[in-house]
Design a protein around this motif. Structure first.
Motif, PDB file in Angstrom:
ATOM      1  N   GLU A  33       0.526  -6.396   4.209  1.00 31.91           N
ATOM      2  CA  GLU A  33      -0.214  -5.236   4.712  1.00 31.91           C
ATOM      3  C   GLU A  33       0.741  -4.127   5.142  1.00 31.91           C
ATOM      4  OE1 GLU A  33      -3.552  -3.765   7.957  1.00 31.91           O
ATOM      5  OE2 GLU A  33      -2.883  -5.852   8.034  1.00 31.91           O
ATOM      6  N   TRP A  36       1.934  -2.425   2.061  1.00 31.31           N
ATOM      7  CA  TRP A  36       0.838  -1.614   1.523  1.00 31.31           C
ATOM      8  C   TRP A  36       0.762  -0.278   2.261  1.00 31.31           C
ATOM      9  CZ3 TRP A  36      -4.235  -0.578   3.659  1.00 31.31           C
ATOM     10  CH2 TRP A  36      -5.195  -0.145   2.739  1.00 31.31           C
ATOM     11  N   ASN A  41      -0.815   3.826   1.752  1.00 31.54           N
ATOM     12  CA  ASN A  41      -2.226   3.441   1.835  1.00 31.54           C
ATOM     13  C   ASN A  41      -2.681   3.401   3.282  1.00 31.54           C
ATOM     14  OD1 ASN A  41      -2.743   2.678  -1.084  1.00 31.54           O
ATOM     15  ND2 ASN A  41      -0.964   1.413  -0.614  1.00 31.54           N
ATOM     16  N   GLU A  44      -9.085   0.263   5.004  1.00 32.51           N
ATOM     17  CA  GLU A  44      -9.374  -1.169   5.027  1.00 32.51           C
ATOM     18  C   GLU A  44      -8.424  -1.947   4.123  1.00 32.51           C
ATOM     19  OE1 GLU A  44     -10.758  -4.646   6.091  1.00 32.51           O
ATOM     20  OE2 GLU A  44     -11.581  -2.812   6.981  1.00 32.51           O
ATOM     21  N   TRP A  45      -7.671  -2.854   4.720  1.00 36.57           N
ATOM     22  CA  TRP A  45      -6.727  -3.695   3.971  1.00 36.57           C
ATOM     23  C   TRP A  45      -7.456  -4.839   3.272  1.00 36.57           C
ATOM     24  CZ3 TRP A  45      -2.765  -4.897   1.309  1.00 36.57           C
ATOM     25  CH2 TRP A  45      -2.206  -6.170   1.282  1.00 36.57           C
ATOM     26  N   CYS A  47      -9.262  -7.119   0.972  1.00 39.76           N
ATOM     27  CA  CYS A  47      -9.600  -7.068  -0.459  1.00 39.76           C
ATOM     28  C   CYS A  47      -8.905  -5.936  -1.221  1.00 39.76           C
ATOM     29  CB  CYS A  47     -11.103  -7.001  -0.678  1.00 39.76           C
ATOM     30  SG  CYS A  47     -11.975  -8.465  -0.077  1.00 39.76           S
ATOM     31  N   SER A  48      -7.952  -5.272  -0.608  1.00 39.45           N
ATOM     32  CA  SER A  48      -7.190  -4.249  -1.328  1.00 39.45           C
ATOM     33  C   SER A  48      -6.198  -4.914  -2.275  1.00 39.45           C
ATOM     34  CB  SER A  48      -6.427  -3.355  -0.344  1.00 39.45           C
ATOM     35  OG  SER A  48      -7.319  -2.581   0.406  1.00 39.45           O
ATOM     36  N   GLU A  49      -5.839  -4.197  -3.313  1.00 38.31           N
ATOM     37  CA  GLU A  49      -4.874  -4.704  -4.285  1.00 38.31           C
ATOM     38  C   GLU A  49      -3.535  -4.004  -4.067  1.00 38.31           C
ATOM     39  OE1 GLU A  49      -5.623  -5.760  -8.697  1.00 38.31           O
ATOM     40  OE2 GLU A  49      -5.003  -3.648  -8.690  1.00 38.31           O
ATOM     41  N   SER A 111      -3.520  -9.730  -3.220  1.00 36.69           N
ATOM     42  CA  SER A 111      -4.751  -9.348  -2.548  1.00 36.69           C
ATOM     43  C   SER A 111      -5.161 -10.473  -1.596  1.00 36.69           C
ATOM     44  CB  SER A 111      -5.871  -9.097  -3.568  1.00 36.69           C
ATOM     45  OG  SER A 111      -7.025  -8.598  -2.913  1.00 36.69           O
TER      46      SER A 111
END
Length: 114
Positions: A33, A36, A41, A44-45, A47-49, A111
């Protein structure tokens, strides 16, 4: 319910091919995270790719080998996974497989769902 994590590549049709999956490796998810977010980004983390580059894998390897994954908490995350030897072995195997996947010219993604 809990923290379910997957690292994967995609075939030519865009179908995910799993490289490694983890259950409640919260320290790894905290590191991912943070990566990311450093890539610009926000939001909402869950389910993020996250696409992982060779440089990202090299950084992850150094952190895992030196037992420097961050302490990470979440409602469904379970106990602290930083010093779990089985999860460390899984992650080092993933790192080796990710290197191979990237050298073959394929992309690697991560993910998590919680």
């Amino acid at each position: 319910m809990g923290l379910d994590q997957t690292a994967y590549t995609k075939n030519k049709e865009g179908v995910n091919i799993i490289i490694q999956d983890w259950r409640k490796h919260n320290a790894l998810d905290g590191w991912m995270e943070a990566l990311w977010r450093t890539k610009g980004n926000d939001g909402e983390w869950n389910c993020s790719e996250l696409e992982l580059t060779m440089h990202d894998i090299e950084q992850l390897e150094a952190v895992v080998v030196n037992d420097e994954l961050p302490e990470t908490h979440g409602f469904f995350y379970g106990g602290d996974s930083r010093l779990d030897e089985y999860k460390k072995e899984q992650t080092l195997k993933f790192i080796s497989d990710a290197y191979d996947t990237l050298r073959e010219g394929n992309k690697v993604f991560y993910s998590a769902w919680f």
